[in-house]
Design a protein around this motif. Structure first.
Motif, PDB file in Angstrom:
ATOM      1  N   GLY A 168       5.430 -10.024  15.313  1.00 54.48           N
ATOM      2  CA  GLY A 168       4.637 -11.216  15.047  1.00 54.48           C
ATOM      3  C   GLY A 168       3.146 -10.954  15.066  1.00 54.48           C
ATOM      4  O   GLY A 168       2.391 -11.669  14.414  1.00 54.48           O
ATOM      5  N   ARG A 169       2.719  -9.951  15.803  1.00 54.35           N
ATOM      6  CA  ARG A 169       1.293  -9.604  15.809  1.00 54.35           C
ATOM      7  C   ARG A 169       1.029  -8.298  15.051  1.00 54.35           C
ATOM      8  O   ARG A 169      -0.020  -8.136  14.434  1.00 54.35           O
ATOM      9  CB  ARG A 169       0.784  -9.449  17.240  1.00 54.35           C
ATOM     10  CG  ARG A 169       0.788 -10.714  18.048  1.00 54.35           C
ATOM     11  CD  ARG A 169      -0.039 -10.577  19.322  1.00 54.35           C
ATOM     12  NE  ARG A 169       0.452  -9.523  20.202  1.00 54.35           N
ATOM     13  CZ  ARG A 169      -0.270  -8.474  20.582  1.00 54.35           C
ATOM     14  NH1 ARG A 169      -1.510  -8.326  20.167  1.00 54.35           N
ATOM     15  NH2 ARG A 169       0.245  -7.575  21.404  1.00 54.35           N
ATOM     16  N   PHE A 170       1.971  -7.372  15.125  1.00 55.95           N
ATOM     17  CA  PHE A 170       1.816  -6.074  14.482  1.00 55.95           C
ATOM     18  C   PHE A 170       2.762  -5.975  13.288  1.00 55.95           C
ATOM     19  O   PHE A 170       3.925  -6.354  13.383  1.00 55.95           O
ATOM     20  CB  PHE A 170       2.136  -4.942  15.455  1.00 55.95           C
ATOM     21  CG  PHE A 170       1.092  -4.719  16.521  1.00 55.95           C
ATOM     22  CD1 PHE A 170       0.160  -5.683  16.858  1.00 55.95           C
ATOM     23  CD2 PHE A 170       1.059  -3.506  17.202  1.00 55.95           C
ATOM     24  CE1 PHE A 170      -0.794  -5.464  17.838  1.00 55.95           C
ATOM     25  CE2 PHE A 170       0.117  -3.269  18.191  1.00 55.95           C
ATOM     26  CZ  PHE A 170      -0.800  -4.254  18.508  1.00 55.95           C
ATOM     27  N   THR A 171       2.261  -5.441  12.193  1.00 54.77           N
ATOM     28  CA  THR A 171       3.076  -5.249  11.002  1.00 54.77           C
ATOM     29  C   THR A 171       2.862  -3.849  10.456  1.00 54.77           C
ATOM     30  O   THR A 171       1.732  -3.459  10.152  1.00 54.77           O
ATOM     31  CB  THR A 171       2.719  -6.268   9.910  1.00 54.77           C
ATOM     32  OG1 THR A 171       2.873  -7.599  10.419  1.00 54.77           O
ATOM     33  CG2 THR A 171       3.627  -6.102   8.700  1.00 54.77           C
ATOM     34  N   ALA A 172       3.954  -3.113  10.341  1.00 53.49           N
ATOM     35  CA  ALA A 172       3.888  -1.769   9.759  1.00 53.49           C
ATOM     36  C   ALA A 172       4.307  -1.841   8.301  1.00 53.49           C
ATOM     37  O   ALA A 172       5.133  -2.676   7.918  1.00 53.49           O
ATOM     38  CB  ALA A 172       4.790  -0.814  10.517  1.00 53.49           C
ATOM     39  N   SER A 173       3.736  -0.963   7.505  1.00 54.92           N
ATOM     40  CA  SER A 173       4.124  -0.866   6.100  1.00 54.92           C
ATOM     41  C   SER A 173       3.987   0.584   5.660  1.00 54.92           C
ATOM     42  O   SER A 173       3.353   1.401   6.355  1.00 54.92           O
ATOM     43  CB  SER A 173       3.277  -1.787   5.222  1.00 54.92           C
ATOM     44  OG  SER A 173       1.905  -1.476   5.344  1.00 54.92           O
ATOM     45  N   ARG A 174       4.552   0.880   4.526  1.00 57.49           N
ATOM     46  CA  ARG A 174       4.643   2.273   4.108  1.00 57.49           C
ATOM     47  C   ARG A 174       4.372   2.381   2.611  1.00 57.49           C
ATOM     48  O   ARG A 174       4.851   1.573   1.819  1.00 57.49           O
ATOM     49  CB  ARG A 174       6.079   2.753   4.422  1.00 57.49           C
ATOM     50  CG  ARG A 174       6.406   4.146   4.072  1.00 57.49           C
ATOM     51  CD  ARG A 174       6.258   5.085   5.242  1.00 57.49           C
ATOM     52  NE  ARG A 174       6.823   6.374   4.852  1.00 57.49           N
ATOM     53  CZ  ARG A 174       8.005   6.810   5.267  1.00 57.49           C
ATOM     54  NH1 ARG A 174       8.708   6.098   6.115  1.00 57.49           N
ATOM     55  NH2 ARG A 174       8.461   7.966   4.862  1.00 57.49           N
ATOM     56  N   ASP A 175       3.631   3.412   2.256  1.00 53.59           N
ATOM     57  CA  ASP A 175       3.481   3.791   0.847  1.00 53.59           C
ATOM     58  C   ASP A 175       4.164   5.138   0.700  1.00 53.59           C
ATOM     59  O   ASP A 175       3.583   6.182   1.022  1.00 53.59           O
ATOM     60  CB  ASP A 175       1.993   3.864   0.468  1.00 53.59           C
ATOM     61  CG  ASP A 175       1.778   4.159  -1.007  1.00 53.59           C
ATOM     62  OD1 ASP A 175       2.679   4.766  -1.629  1.00 53.59           O
ATOM     63  OD2 ASP A 175       0.717   3.801  -1.532  1.00 53.59           O
ATOM     64  N   HIS A 176       5.409   5.114   0.250  1.00 57.89           N
ATOM     65  CA  HIS A 176       6.199   6.348   0.195  1.00 57.89           C
ATOM     66  C   HIS A 176       5.594   7.353  -0.781  1.00 57.89           C
ATOM     67  O   HIS A 176       5.627   8.558  -0.525  1.00 57.89           O
ATOM     68  CB  HIS A 176       7.632   6.018  -0.202  1.00 57.89           C
ATOM     69  CG  HIS A 176       8.375   5.239   0.829  1.00 57.89           C
ATOM     70  ND1 HIS A 176       9.083   5.839   1.844  1.00 57.89           N
ATOM     71  CD2 HIS A 176       8.509   3.907   1.015  1.00 57.89           C
ATOM     72  CE1 HIS A 176       9.635   4.908   2.608  1.00 57.89           C
ATOM     73  NE2 HIS A 176       9.295   3.725   2.127  1.00 57.89           N
ATOM     74  N   ALA A 177       5.046   6.865  -1.873  1.00 62.05           N
ATOM     75  CA  ALA A 177       4.496   7.772  -2.885  1.00 62.05           C
ATOM     76  C   ALA A 177       3.300   8.540  -2.356  1.00 62.05           C
ATOM     77  O   ALA A 177       3.023   9.666  -2.784  1.00 62.05           O
ATOM     78  CB  ALA A 177       4.112   6.981  -4.127  1.00 62.05           C
ATOM     79  N   LYS A 178       2.578   7.941  -1.408  1.00 65.71           N
ATOM     80  CA  LYS A 178       1.375   8.579  -0.864  1.00 65.71           C
ATOM     81  C   LYS A 178       1.586   9.121   0.541  1.00 65.71           C
ATOM     82  O   LYS A 178       0.626   9.522   1.206  1.00 65.71           O
ATOM     83  CB  LYS A 178       0.212   7.573  -0.866  1.00 65.71           C
ATOM     84  CG  LYS A 178      -0.197   7.123  -2.262  1.00 65.71           C
ATOM     85  CD  LYS A 178      -1.378   6.175  -2.213  1.00 65.71           C
ATOM     86  CE  LYS A 178      -1.810   5.770  -3.622  1.00 65.71           C
ATOM     87  NZ  LYS A 178      -2.964   4.842  -3.613  1.00 65.71           N
ATOM     88  N   ASN A 179       2.828   9.130   1.006  1.00 67.07           N
ATOM     89  CA  ASN A 179       3.139   9.643   2.347  1.00 67.07           C
ATOM     90  C   ASN A 179       2.227   9.023   3.404  1.00 67.07           C
ATOM     91  O   ASN A 179       1.676   9.726   4.269  1.00 67.07           O
ATOM     92  CB  ASN A 179       3.016  11.171   2.382  1.00 67.07           C
ATOM     93  CG  ASN A 179       4.053  11.846   1.519  1.00 67.07           C
ATOM     94  OD1 ASN A 179       5.186  11.367   1.404  1.00 67.07           O
ATOM     95  ND2 ASN A 179       3.679  12.947   0.893  1.00 67.07           N
TER      96      ASN A 179
END
Length: 121
Positions: A65-76
């Motif tokens: 709710g306060r922290f959100t992780a995300s990923r750009d797989h193409a850019k590692n």
């Protein structure tokens, strides 16, 4: 060699926001899990958020709710958006990743150098 390079840490007031980034560079063929841990003074290192190769993300329950992780797989690259920060979030934040260096190689686990996040008025 593989390097995990974090950026985005710093000082903010309670209620503020920060966005961390971590990029895996060097001899990288594939990255599987990639995420964030943190270590506060006098405490053990703990999981913050971990992304895999699917859309599933594992969070420390108290941070949802306060922290959100995300990923750009193409850019590692993995990101951590931290909102409504509290003084108890003060810690060194470390990037962690399982990296395969060659098509036939094994995955190995790597840590970044860490980036300091300080929440204080």
């Amino acid at each position: 060699q593989v390097q995990l390079v974090e950026s985005g840490g710093g000082l903010t007031q309670p209620g503020g926001s920060l966005r961390l980034s971590c990029v895996a560079s060097g001899s990288v063929f594939r990255v599987s899990t990639m995420g964030w841990f943190r270590q506060a003074p006098g405490k053990q290192r703990e999981l913050v958020a971990l992304t895999g190769t699917t859309a599933d993300i594992k969070y420390e329950e108290s941070l949802k709710g306060r922290f959100t992780a995300s990923r750009d797989h193409a850019k590692n690259t993995v990101f951590l958006q931290m909102n409504n920060l509290k003084p108890e979030d003060t810690a060194v934040y470390y990037c962690n990743a399982d990296v395969q260096q060659t098509r036939d190689g094994r995955f190995a686990n790597y840590w970044g150098q860490g980036t300091q996040v300080t929440v204080s008025s």
